[in-house]
Design an enzyme around this catalytic site. Structure first.
Site, PDB file in Angstrom:
ATOM      1  N   CYS A  73       0.652  -1.050  -0.051  1.00 37.15           N
ATOM      2  CA  CYS A  73      -0.103   0.430   0.136  1.00 37.15           C
ATOM      3  C   CYS A  73       1.187   1.475   0.109  1.00 37.15           C
ATOM      4  O   CYS A  73       1.218   2.099  -1.070  1.00 37.15           O
ATOM      5  CB  CYS A  73      -0.785  -0.081   1.181  1.00 37.15           C
ATOM      6  SG  CYS A  73      -2.439  -1.544   1.516  1.00 37.15           S
ATOM      7  N   HIS A 129      -3.387   7.330   3.461  1.00 33.94           N
ATOM      8  CA  HIS A 129      -2.223   6.346   3.991  1.00 33.94           C
ATOM      9  C   HIS A 129      -0.782   6.617   3.210  1.00 33.94           C
ATOM     10  O   HIS A 129       0.597   5.989   3.218  1.00 33.94           O
ATOM     11  CB  HIS A 129      -2.458   5.030   3.237  1.00 33.94           C
ATOM     12  CG  HIS A 129      -1.860   3.665   3.951  1.00 33.94           C
ATOM     13  ND1 HIS A 129      -2.048   2.309   3.972  1.00 33.94           N
ATOM     14  CD2 HIS A 129      -1.302   3.758   5.953  1.00 33.94           C
ATOM     15  CE1 HIS A 129      -0.884   1.537   5.086  1.00 33.94           C
ATOM     16  NE2 HIS A 129      -0.875   2.514   5.781  1.00 33.94           N
TER      17      HIS A 129
END
Ligand SMILES: *[C@@H]1O[C@H](CO)[C@@H](O)[C@H](O)[C@H]1NC(C)=O
Ligand SMILES: *[C@@H]1O[C@H](CO)[C@@H](O)[C@H](O)[C@H]1NC(C)=O
Ligand SMILES: *[C@@H]1O[C@H](CO)[C@@H](O)[C@H](O)[C@H]1NC(C)=O
Ligand SMILES: *[C@@H]1O[C@H](CO)[C@@H](O)[C@H](O)[C@H]1NC(C)=O
Ligand SMILES: *[C@@H]1O[C@H](CO)[C@@H](O)[C@H](O)[C@H]1NC(C)=O
Length: 564
Positions: A73, A129
């Site tokens: 990610c 994120h």
């Protein structure tokens, strides 16, 4: 100087006689799926999970079949936003944990900031994120005008809490405010609703739109309920035998429906014909219980967070009426770092990328994609992670894999294969989907026969045997393995012994990259981040001044003074 540069720029165009018609700048809709496997979309050969909306975009656009991303990610999102390899921003080692006092470095100029300079208005729905310990790392401070979504890496899809290292906190925001009121609204719907609202309220006279739709789906949620999805949606997947795979499929199907709603709103707002839509996974799928999830990269090797093709070769497509040669499967090599310059060229023409290549690693693939020419990208650095002792690099059709993650325990091929018989694929769903109907109205949906041809071309199969090669028994820091990806996309035959000179050449290239790497920026968890101090929310703890006493008082209200 300026004048000369302009002539150089125009010359090839004049010589080739091509007219550089610049219509209104395109709207850019970037839909990023989380943890979706290569084999989890219908257009790659899986008939198991119906994804008719995504498939309709794929068949009428370009299926990116040689498209790479980072294996996990945070590195992948940092690459998308900066156009740089994670080794150049310190983001190369695992993910950013919610309690870490770090983020994507503030010196980095990111995609919405570049696009805003070209007149765009940028919005984000969903997962960030890339850092939130101080507000200045969060989306509204980095070029986005609105954000409904979350700051950390995952969340429960209903109560929006995230558990990390036994710390539990709410992570859902509207702008910079905690969105307590969204409790109970399914995350995929929250992201879809904000996306649709942004499109519906976009005023084209104020310039084009950049919308970054960063889905939570189909990342697993917290360990006590890893795959939350409404029962009704699970029932629709009753043809899938494995219960957890069935739930995963329902999560993917909800996301496919979201793509349908977004495209439909673009149509209603008369923006579709002047839009570029990208659909991409952020990394390979977590298969067979990895991260408590049930994706499939079949027949590719490995899973999320490995450097095998299953970890880094992503499901991806680009759709736009601006693509002159669409309705095809592309084997043009592309990496997620290439989106930044590619989209800037689409938005602002060659001048928008003229001086970028000294600053970033990405290369514009725009012309190559529009005209179906050879991709300028010759090599792809998949990652260098000296903490785990793994690195991988592709040059042309060759790929070098050095070391492995998880002591080799995720180095196999994981099902489910899905039902790969094309006769099992429900072709009617494509035409009947929201996207199918919208594209049919634009006369952009290919015939059924063409759809079948395209889908067959996008299906990867492994050669049953090879006269050469051995299996690759990789351990951390072990001798490198070598694969020929065009002939052996499934990385079954290690050719390192047969082609030592190729191994040497790729090792030299890897060392060249390694010499430019910056150290990973990972930091130990900051005790101030504990959601218990913040009304059980994950927050921008770094903006406040805590005292040791506060930290020792684990209950009751704490008054926190803001730092300057
Ligand atoms: C977010 O806040 C804005 C401004 O207060 C409001 O108009 C909007 O409805 C909110 N969005 C959600 C999803 O709650
Ligand atoms: C769009 O913006 C223009 C220019 O600012 C304004 O005149 C127009 O009323 C706006 N349209 C809508 C629907 O808000
Ligand atoms: C890519 O596709 C073209 C046309 O189908 C083909 O000629 C070429 O060999 C392919 N290249 C690779 C690397 O697969
Ligand atoms: C990269 O360089 C560092 C130190 O300069 C070294 O320790 C490491 O082993 C190198 N990694 C690779 C993959 O070559
Ligand atoms: C604390 O959280 C609860 C929900 O868990 C919310 O209702 C309340 O408004 C929050 N308090 C503050 C001061 O934000």
């Amino acid at each position: 100087m300026w004048f000369l540069w302009l002539i150089c720029l125009l010359l090839p165009t004049l010589i080739s006689g091509e007219e550089e018609i610049r219509p209104a700048q395109p709207n850019i809709i970037f839909i990023l799926a989380d943890d979706l496997g290569f084999n989890d979309v219908g257009f790659h050969g899986s008939a198991e999970i119906p994804t008719p909306n995504i498939d309709a975009l794929a068949y009428s656009g370009i299926i990116l079949n040689r498209y790479y991303v980072a294996p996990i990610c945070t590195p992948s999102r940092s690459a998308l936003m900066t156009g740089k390899y994670p080794i150049h921003t310190g983001m190369q080692h695992t993910v950013l944990y919610a309690a870490e006092p770090r983020g994507l470095p503030l010196e980095e100029k990111i995609l919405p900031q570049y696009l805003n300079e070209l007149g765009y208005t940028s919005h984000i729905a969903g997962k960030w994120h890339l850092g939130h310990w101080k507000l200045k790392y969060t989306p509204l401070h980095r070029g986005f005008s609105s954000h409904v979504g979350f700051w950390s890496g995952h969340q429960d899809y209903n109560d929006h809490t995230a558990v990390e290292n036994n710390q539990w906190g709410l992570d859902m925001r509207n702008g910079t405010q905690v969105a307590y009121d969204l409790h109970g609204h399914y995350t995929t719907d929250v992201i879809t609703d904000h996306s649709v609202k942004v499109i519906a309220s976009h005023n084209a006279t104020k310039g084009p739109l950049f919308l970054y739709v960063a889905h939570a789906a189909c990342h697993s949620s917290n360990p006590y309920n890893p795959l939350p999805v409404p029962d009704n949606d699970v029932l629709k997947m009753s043809h899938i035998p494995h219960y957890k795979r069935r739930k995963f499929a329902a999560m993917v199907s909800k996301m496919d429906d979201s793509v349908g709603q977004i495209v439909d709103q673009l149509r209603k707002s008369n923006m579709l014909e002047n839009s570029i839509i990208i659909f991409s996974s952020d990394n390979g799928g977590p298969a067979q219980g990895f991260n408590l999830n049930f994706a499939s990269n079949y027949p590719l090797k490995g899973v999320k967070n490995t450097l095998w093709e299953g970890g880094v070769r992503a499901a991806g497509l680009m759709w736009s009426p601006l693509l002159k040669k669409s309705q095809r499967v592309s084997n043009q090599t592309m990496h997620i770092i290439d989106w930044l310059p590619t989209l800037l060229e689409a938005a602002g023409g060659p001048p928008a990328v003229a001086n970028l290549n000294q600053q970033i690693d990405g290369q514009s693939i725009w012309r190559a994609l529009v005209q179906d020419k050879a991709s300028p990208r010759l090599n792809v650095l998949h990652n260098i992670d000296d903490i785990w002792g793994s690195a991988a690099l592709s040059v042309g059709d060759w790929k070098l894999v050095k070391g492995t993650n998880y002591r080799g325990s995720w180095d196999g091929w994981y099902g489910p294969a899905g039902e790969r018989d094309p006769r099992q694929y429900d072709w009617q769903l494509v035409a009947k989907s929201r996207v199918g109907k919208a594209l049919d109205a634009l006369k952009m949906l290919p015939s059924r026969a063409d759809q079948q041809r395209i889908r067959a071309a996008a299906t990867v199969t492994c050669p049953a045997q090879s006269s050469q090669g051995t299996s690759c028994l990789a351990t951390a820091f072990s001798a490198p393995c070598l694969f020929h990806i065009r002939d052996d996309p499934c990385e079954q035959y290690n050719l390192a012994k047969q082609y030592p000179e190729v191994v040497n050449a790729l090792m030299t290239e890897l060392e060249r990259f390694n010499a430019t790497a910056v150290p990973p920026s990972n930091k130990p968890a900051d005790p101030r981040a504990d959601p218990r101090f913040w009304n059980y929310t994950w927050t921008n703890f770094g903006d406040y001044q805590n005292t040791r006493n506060d930290l020792d008082t684990l209950s009751g209200d704490i008054t926190l003074a803001k730092t300057v």
